[in-house]
Write an enzyme that holds these catalytic residues in place. Sequence first.
Site: not given
Length: 609
Positions: A27-28
């Site tokens: 997840r960014v």
Amino acid sequence: MAEWNAYYRNEDEEEEQEEGEQSGVYRVTGRDSLVFLVDASKEMFIKGEDGQPSNFDMTMQVVRSVYTSKIISSYRDLVALVFYGTAQSKNPRNSFKHVYVYHDLDEPGAKRVQEVDALRESKDAQPAAKTMGSGETSLGDALWCCSNLYSDIKLRLSHKRLMIFTCRDEPHGGDSVKDRQARTKAGDLKETGVVIDLMHLMKPGGFDVSLYFRDIVSPPEDESELGLQLELCDKLEDLQKRVRAKEQKKRTLARLNLCLGEGLNVAVGMYATAVTARKPAAIKLYRETNEEVRSKTRTFHTQTGSLLLPSEIKKAQVYGKKQIVMEKDEVDAIKKFDDPGLFLMGFKPMEKLKLHHHIRPAVFLYPEEDEVKGSACLFSALLKKCSEKNVFALCRCIPRRNYPPRFVALVPQQEKVDEGKVQITPPGFNVLYLPYADDIRTLDSPRYPSASQLQVDKMKAIVSKLRFKYRSDAFENPVIQTHYRNLEALALDMVAPENIEDLIMPKADQIDNRLGPLVQDFKDVVYPDDYNPDSKPTAKRKTADAGGAGEKRPKVEVTEDELRNHLQKGTLGKLTVPVLKEACKQFGVRTTGTKKQELIDALTTRLGS
């Protein structure tokens, strides 16, 4: 209360990150954005030879496929569709002539897919040509309009990309003023972090990129990024493949330091090249408003019902008949072995790597030049030498904080490209997780009569006839495909979903034609003459002595005095899980857990009160 709020503030984000680690997707922060800038000149609507679709229609099919894939894989990304060279003008404040913003930067949805379908050509009509028409061209104004779309977005964007679709290598017909304006605006966009790509389509006489667009497009972001492609996209499959390679942003699972020796570190990123496709999890909705329900976990005291702060929650472990109570920081310190990273242990020949060493899917290692300068050069040299000497690097790997260490093998992989210069396999190291001694078990395999050499030869002939070149992308999961086709038909108000061909079902007729009499020959040498595969074996009748084996076991009850005696001696752990469950029911202890330690903790709280 301030401590409680600070602790639970990012609980949802932590849950999402844990889910991402399990599925292989990191997840960014921020969202990806993509703007399709499509040429709407008359040349784009000319149909190809032998009834081939026009460049415009082919572009709309690609846009539709990207919309649908974004809805499935990353629905939070932002997508826009802008036309330039149109007769009609439609953009914010109508500041630019001959620029038509068909879709603003927003999340894709079913309505947008339907609107893109409305632009595609039918047998006797060109809806796009009638809606927007074709007029003068000013690529500089179009780029300026796209820049305003980005500036109007208040969300944080992690990646910004602009794709230009055109079949004209000189869009301004040699007008130097407009050429200069477009180059200036393209430079401004690239300075703000927007990556500009060119998808040049079929043109009679060929498309000369060097005339104009070489100064417009962005250079490759790194060595793995596809640069400016000189070959034309004359087929829909080629265009889709090129767009897919561009619009999919490569995201790291982790960024680590590969320690080659004392004071010598290489910055690398770990990537998941293949992830198992699964149906999306069900989303709970509130039945009154149909809004998504977000769950939160809170811990309360079992006796007083008061809300517990994180500092009031301890962890315990029974050891030596004593309950050892530890703080959260102490538990984290016990779990920590070392800082995250890769530490080179040595090199081994590839022959030492066995097939049974595979215990989980491999990940891919690639240098991160932005983190440490010179990483790409040293990484490339290491890759080259490992390939030449046919060895793999043995490393100790800790991917994240408080993760247990694993030994991994870095297997070198050289770059491969296809005929269209599109990368098939990138250069780098495949990270194979190696098993510990405890991971390998010795199994007592059942003994069967050994096959004769004649039987082995017959089976070898069958196997050789049925061999084919396997490609993982040639077989789609029919369950997942059916699921998404049904969702698509429901969202787009289609009469019926598209038919799905189950490619994993064996083709019996083709198999029979290939094998011919080999199957019957194999049966003749293996099975006896009176063998019937359709007959069921007779079930063995139970004897009278064994009749009691199937009876239901009586419940094992333990008195309260016996439980208290076990509690004082610290021997509750010697009781089995069924006995502990029955004791919880007997004394009215409510517990949601099924693990042994959770049952012991619940009984300890009940008996200690």
